[in-house]
Design a protein around this motif. Structure first.
Motif: not given
Length: 538
Positions: A515-538
């Motif tokens: 809704a804000h023109g952005g996107s959500v991505g996910l990077e994860s490795e089983p047993g070590r954790g996850s990283t959620f990345t949200v990107r918004f255009p300037v």
């Protein structure tokens, strides 16, 4: 489908009819252009012949002699040198030229016939050496000579040549034999009495055949009329017209057949899409339209239709899954509420038992209300029904506030939250309430899957093109085959089914980001954790 609808309302028939109409209009325009060109060419050829014959008779009338081969009749007086008219104005005042000739052997010698008042003059002019002479002509007796020529001379035209000499009262003085059947018609024809130039016109004889006439008044008041019967030329033109339309009809029929075949081929892909749409309307969402090389446009339509059908099938599948999940998530608390109520009612409850049952049921209702509200918020956000109230805000301050809200619960679970913010404020135009929900859901999700003594890292970065928010944890991680599914509504991985939640948090995060023109991505490795990345255009 009725014949009327198939013939007049189908795309194929309309295409063929339009093509046929365009063909008829184009062919008619071409025919008119060709016909007018042929008619004009034929008329110009006839007028040139009439002018040549008329000049010969006119010369014969003036001189009583035949037009010599060494003389060329000039069609326009503008070809005579200007010096001639200067000499004429001085020597023969009021002279009006009616016939001009030039010697072929001596191209500098001109002979001009004309009149002054009722007198006929012959003026001869030579440019090199310059010489000017004049002679008055008395055409008495020339009428008999002209009548003899009318009877004998045809100039290669045969019986189609018509020639006659009339006086001021349209009384025929001399005529060729071909005039006799239509003598009265020639007398009554409307002639323009003028000696300034040669006039042309058409008349019909008693047999309905067209005669092209050329006439001019002579200086003595008589009028010379020359005509050519155009029956052969008109018949030839009619044959050309009939052949033109015959060929046009054959080509039109063939083109209509080809247009029908081509239109059938053109709409074949559309018909296949229509049949597939009917099957989908009947509930078969697995139906797809195969590509058949029907053209780039049709193939593009088929690809788009198949993509739309695939999305519809996925949506319907997700809708069934969501309905099942909602039914499951609502059935459990409802079952508990009914069980408590039945136990309380069937026994001999005390006031305290009744109050406890009401309190538990109220809590269950609150959980169901939260679930329903989250579903509505996600749906409205994704569909655009709720437009974010965009205001300029500092994302650094917003994240700092969100982290502070979760820091105490994290410490109680033995977790550490690390916040990495830029030195300068990060300004962004967005809805502060929804962005707070986004950050809160990401932090809540990270806390669920991070074990005690684990770490949650929240980082905010800004570049020239975008703002990046990262929330990382040191939890169990997410398998590769489940990473695309975690953003779907009510989806819960196997590792999270024992944890509280309804599977709507990440779906809401994705809806708010889009809704804000952005996107959500996910990077994860089983047993070590996850990283959620949200990107918004300037």
């Amino acid at each position: 489908m009725s014949w009327n609808k198939m013939l007049f309302h189908s795309l194929k028939s309309r295409t063929v009819l339009l093509y046929g109409l365009l063909f008829l209009v184009s062919y008619t325009i071409i025919f008119v252009i060709v016909y007018l060109h042929l008619r004009r060419a034929e008329q110009e050829e006839t007028d040139w012949r009439l002018h040549r014959i008329f000049s010969a008779f006119e010369y014969r009338y003036f001189t009583g002699e035949e037009l010599r081969n060494s003389l060329i009749v000039l069609p326009k007086f503008s070809r005579i040198p200007k010096e001639f008219f200067q000499h004429v104005a001085e020597e023969v005042a009021g002279f009006q030229p009616v016939l001009a000739c030039r010697e072929t052997r001596n191209r500098d010698r001109y002979i001009v016939f004309g009149f002054r008042r009722n007198e006929i003059w012959q003026v001869t002019y030579e440019t090199e050496p310059q010489h000017f002479s004049k002679e008055r002509i008395l055409p008495e007796g020339h009428t008999a000579v002209l009548a003899k020529d009318f009877a004998q001379e045809s100039f290669g035209e045969g019986a189609r040549l018509v020639s006659l000499l009339m006086d001021k009262n349209n009384r025929i003085l001399a005529a060729s034999p071909s005039v006799e059947p239509d003598r009265e018609r020639f007398r009554r024809f409307h002639y323009t009495h003028s000696s300034a130039r040669l006039h042309y016109g058409d008349m019909e004889n008693s047999r309905g055949r067209r005669i092209r006439l050329a006439w001019k008044s002579l200086p003595d008041g008589n009028m010379l009329v020359i005509g050519l019967n155009q029956h052969a030329a008109d018949e030839n033109l009619d044959r050309i017209v009939n052949a033109f339309w015959g060929v046009g009809a054959a080509v039109f029929a063939l083109s209509i057949l080809c247009a029908w075949i081509l239109s059938c081929r053109m709409v074949r892909g559309i018909q296949r899409v229509g049949k597939a749409a009917d099957r989908i309307a009947a509930g078969d969402y697995s139906c797809r339209v195969p590509l058949n090389n029907d053209g780039c446009e049709i193939d593009s339509l088929v690809v788009s239709f198949n993509a739309m059908t695939g999305n519809t099938e996925t949506l319907m599948s997700e809708l069934r899954t969501i309905a099942d999940d909602i039914a499951h998530d609502l059935r459990t608390p409802l079952t508990r509420m009914i069980g408590r109520s039945e136990v309380t009612v069937s026994g001999n409850p005390t006031l305290e038992d009744a109050l406890n049952t009401l309190g538990d049921n109220t809590e269950e209702c609150r959980v169901m209300l939260v679930l329903i509200n989250q579903m509505l918020e996600i749906s409205k956000t994704e569909s655009g029904a709720i437009v974010p109230e965009r205001r300029e805000l500092d994302l650094s301050a917003l994240l700092e506030h969100s982290v502070e809200l979760f820091r105490l619960p994290a410490e109680q679970k033995g977790q550490e939250i690390v916040l990495n913010l830029p030195e300068r404020p990060v300004h962004f135009c967005g809805d502060s309430v929804k962005l707070q929900r986004l950050a809160g859901n990401l932090l809540d999700n990270a806390m669920k899957f991070t074990p005690p003594q684990g770490r949650i890292t929240v980082a905010l970065e800004q570049s020239a093109r975008e703002i990046i928010l990262r929330v990382s944890d040191t939890g169990c991680g997410i398998p590769a085959e489940e990473r695309e599914k975690v953003f779907k509504r009510f989806y819960r991985a196997d590792s999270s089914r024992h944890l509280p939640g309804n599977g709507l948090g990440l779906a809401l995060v994705q809806a708010i980001a889009k809704a804000h023109g952005g996107s959500v991505g996910l990077e994860s490795e089983p047993g070590r954790g996850s990283t959620f990345t949200v990107r918004f255009p300037v």
